[in-house]
Each structure stands twice: as structure tokens, then as C-alpha cells.
Design an enzyme around this catalytic site. Structure first.
Site, short mmCIF file in Angstrom:
data_model
loop_
_atom_site.label_atom_id
_atom_site.label_comp_id
_atom_site.label_asym_id
_atom_site.label_seq_id
_atom_site.Cartn_x
_atom_site.Cartn_y
_atom_site.Cartn_z
N ILE A 188 -20.25 -69.74 30.69
CA ILE A 188 -20.79 -68.49 30.15
C ILE A 188 -20.03 -67.26 30.63
CG2 ILE A 188 -23.09 -69.44 29.82
CD1 ILE A 188 -23.91 -67.95 32.42
N LYS A 189 -18.86 -67.46 31.24
CA LYS A 189 -18.09 -66.31 31.69
C LYS A 189 -17.40 -65.62 30.50
CE LYS A 189 -18.94 -66.63 36.11
NZ LYS A 189 -19.82 -67.78 36.18
N ASN A 190 -16.89 -64.40 30.77
CA ASN A 190 -16.25 -63.64 29.69
C ASN A 190 -15.04 -64.36 29.11
OD1 ASN A 190 -18.16 -61.78 30.30
ND2 ASN A 190 -16.77 -60.25 31.14
N LEU A 191 -14.37 -65.14 29.95
CA LEU A 191 -13.32 -66.06 29.49
C LEU A 191 -13.66 -67.42 30.07
CD1 LEU A 191 -9.54 -65.56 29.20
CD2 LEU A 191 -10.38 -67.57 30.41
#
Length: 379
Positions: A188-191
Site C-alpha cells: 500500500i505504499k506510494n510506490l
């Protein structure tokens, strides 16, 4: 601890997001028959280094592995003390314990949920060998005013930038400011790589050390070992190499990262505008001008009741994070941290991911307004 069963139509608090090219990238790796650490992983390292404006980047299996590897590379070990905010995911603390060191929990700035240089200076002592600031929600932590002083005292700065890939600290991206920096590329991280992490070394020696560590202490690369009848183990090591499958996902994500930045900043601005009209609700500042936000957090009275009301209305709010110094596993290092404890009773994470529409955000804020009024009336 407050619990509430999720509704089937729940608006999720966080959700992975794929841009559409990841499946083809993974398929190419699968068709190659080489799934482990390959040239694809090395390309991902090179692309990340270029993106950040640094000379090197070392890929590992997770953000936790990045922290563990960085602490080992900085020679943090038994009997050492690491200054760390209590307000972070438990992985930050577990990495400290994994090298045999002990955490010295410190307070946070109540407006940002991050540490600042004065809080760090007040906490370091003769036993401190490292400071581990957490770049909470994507906000950069600027320890520049004291970094030289820490270095002169033999204290390493190791950034937990799990939330902050792509954010800036001044004119430079996080990772390019001279600290040993750790990123997470979890689901669920930005990348995302599906699962993965990265460490940005300060020196070539650190880079070489971390590459040995992630390959069980083996000196030779996979290509070098293919031409030998034996391999050589020179040091302690772990199985922390990032697979080509995960690296391929990361490369596809990186190609569209500016789209991610635009979407997440737009969503955060939309929340900011709508939340201005809610009495008693305070938005936690991420420094949007330089940050790529990972969370959208508020502080609200009667948080537990608001949490339950929101979940009952189909809004997947969360709490990031319960203070670590109050966790049973870390009780040996408990100390009074009233600012952190108050934040721990008030913080609430609103749904924040790239699948959200403006209508979704309006729905979340409307439900929040009702939940706050219900909680206030029940007081």
C-alpha cells in the site's frame, strides 16, 4: 482496544494501486525463467538511484529488512542505544531489537507527529550510536541543523522513510540528504513492488557491506558464482535479496510515479478543504508542498467512539499508530511521553489511496461530521 467488524461495502482505509503495466512486466520475468536477483533487480536499483539523485541504492526484501540492514551496516549492536520516536509502526522498533540494540523512545512534535532536531538533541547521550527519525505520513524530517554535530559524536542518522518515497527535504529528495535512508515498497505504499525495500548508502563501503549482508555474507555475485566450483562466505549475512519479480513491479510503478504524486496531492488538498468546516477536527500537516503524502490523518476528541461510528457507516478508518512505548513487548523501555500518548488517543487515519474519487472523499467527510456529532452528543 476498540474493534469493529468491517461491512462488505466498506470504503477501505488503504488499497494497492496498479497502473496497468505491472502484469506484463512480471510476465516477461516469468518467461525468462530467472526469478531471483537478476539484472532486473539491478536495473531497479539504478533507476531508483537516478530518480533520487544519488550514486547507489541497495534493494532488499522489505522496509523492515532495509532498516535491519542499515543498522547492521552502521555497526549498531548489543549495548548500543538508538533514539527513535514511539509514534511509528512496530517494525521500526523490531529492527532495532534485531541487532541487539535498545530503543530510547522520544517525543514528537504534536503538529507533525515527527521528531525535530531539538527533541533529538535533548535525547542523545553517551550510549547513543544512532538516531532513527521517522518521516511520518510522507513529511521530511530535517536534521540538517544538527547532523554535523551528531556525526562528530559518532552518531549515525538512519531515516525510516517508509512513508516518504518521492518527498523532498528542501531542494533534494529524501534519500539524497546525507542520511542512511530506508524505503518500503510494500503493497500500500506510494510506490509498490508487491513487497520490497531499498537502502540508500552514505558511502561505497556501506553499499558493499549491505550487498554482502543481503546475500548471506557471500562475496561473489550470482554471475561470478556461475563460473566457480565454490563460493566464499566472508561475513554474517541474511537472505534479503529482492527478486526480479518484485523489481519488475517496481520498475513499472516508477514509470508512472508522477501520476501517483498528482493524485495523492489532489486527494489530500480535497480533504484539507472539506475538513476546514468540521468543528473539533484537526488535520495533521504533512508539508504538502514538498511531501508525497502517504496518510491523511486527523486528530479528533473521543477518537474511539468516532472510529466505531465511522466503521459502522462503512468508512474504513484506521489508527497509525498505537505508541510503541506502551506495547507489552517494549515495556522494558517505557517512559512517560505525554505528547505522544495524547496523540495516540486522538489520531485517526482517513481512507487514502488512489482508487478514491472526489465523491468518495465527500462521503468520508460527511460521515466523519456525523460521527463527531454523535460522539459529542454522547459525552
Amino acid at each position: 482496544m476498540t474493534t469493529a467488524s468491517p461491512r462488505p461495502d466498506m470504503k477501505r482505509n488503504a488499497s494497492p494501486y496498479l497502473h496497468g503495466k505491472e502484469a506484463a512486466a512480471v510476465t516477461r520475468v516469468l518467461e525468462s525463467g530467472q526469478y531471483g536477483h537478476t539484472a532486473v533487480t539491478e536495473e531497479f536499483e539504478q533507476r531508483i538511484a537516478e530518480f533520487l539523485g544519488v550514486s547507489d541504492a541497495v534493494a532488499v526484501t522489505s522496509g523492515t529488512a532495509a532498516l535491519h540492514t542499515a543498522l547492521l551496516a552502521a555497526r549498531v549492536g548489543a549495548g548500543d542505544e538508538v533514539v527513535v520516536p514511539s509514534m511509528t509502526f512496530c517494525a521500526t522498533v523490531q529492527a532495532i531489537l534485531a541487532v541487539g540494540a535498545t530503543p530510547r523512545f522520544i517525543e514528537i512534535n504534536p503538529s507533525t507527529l515527527c521528531v525535530d532536531h531539538q527533541l533529538v538533541l535533548d535525547a542523545v547521550n553517551a550510549n547513543t550510536v544512532a538516531v532513527l527519525p521517522v518521516l511520518f505520513g510522507g513529511r521530511a524530517v530535517d536534521l540538517g541543523p544538527i547532523q554535523c554535530e551528531l556525526q562528530e559524536r559518532g552518531i549515525s542518522v538512519i531515516e525510516d522513510a517508509a512513508h516518504a518515497f518521492g518527498s523532498y527535504n528542501g531542494a533534494r529528495r529524501v534519500g539524497a540528504t546525507g542520511a542512511l535512508t530506508c524505503f518500503s515498497f510494500g503493497p500500500i505504499k506510494n510506490l509498490t513492488c508487491g513487497q520490497g525495500g531499498m537502502v540508500i548508502p552514505r558511502t561505497q563501503k556501506e553499499a558493499d557491506t549491505m550487498r554482502r549482508l543481503r546475500l548471506l555474507g557471500v562475496t561473489q555475485s550470482q554471475r561470478e558464482r556461475a563460473n566457480r566450483t565454490c563460493y566464499q562466505v566472508d561475513s554474517f549475512g541474511l537472505r534479503y535479496q529482492l527478486s526480479a519479480i518484485n523489481a519488475a513491479i517496481g520498475l513499472a510503478q516508477l514509470d508512472h510515479f508522477e501520476d501517483t504524486v498528482h493524485t495523492r496531492r489532489h486527494q489530500w488538498r480535497t480533504y484539507r478543504e472539506l475538513l476546514r468546516h468540521l468543528r473539533g477536527v484537526t488535520l495533521v500537516d504533512v508539508g504538502l508542498e514538498t511531501a508525497v503524502p502517504h496518510l491523511c490523518q486527523i486528530r479528533v476528541p473521543r477518537r474511539d467512539q468516532v472510529f466505531t461510528e465511522m466503521r459502522a457507516h462503512g468508512v474504513g478508518v484506521g489508527v497509525h499508530y498505537p505508541p510503541n512505548h506502551l506495547q507489552p513487548a517494549f515495556a522494558a523501555w517505557r517512559r512517560a511521553l505525554p505528547v505522544t500518548e495524547q496523540a495516540g488517543r486522538q489520531i485517526l487515519s482517513l481512507p487514502f489511496h488512489q482508487h478514491l474519487t472526489d465523491d468518495d472523499i465527500n462521503h468520508v467527510v460527511a460521515a466523519l461530521g456525523q460521527a463527531v456529532e454523535t460522539a459529542r452528543a454522547a459525552q
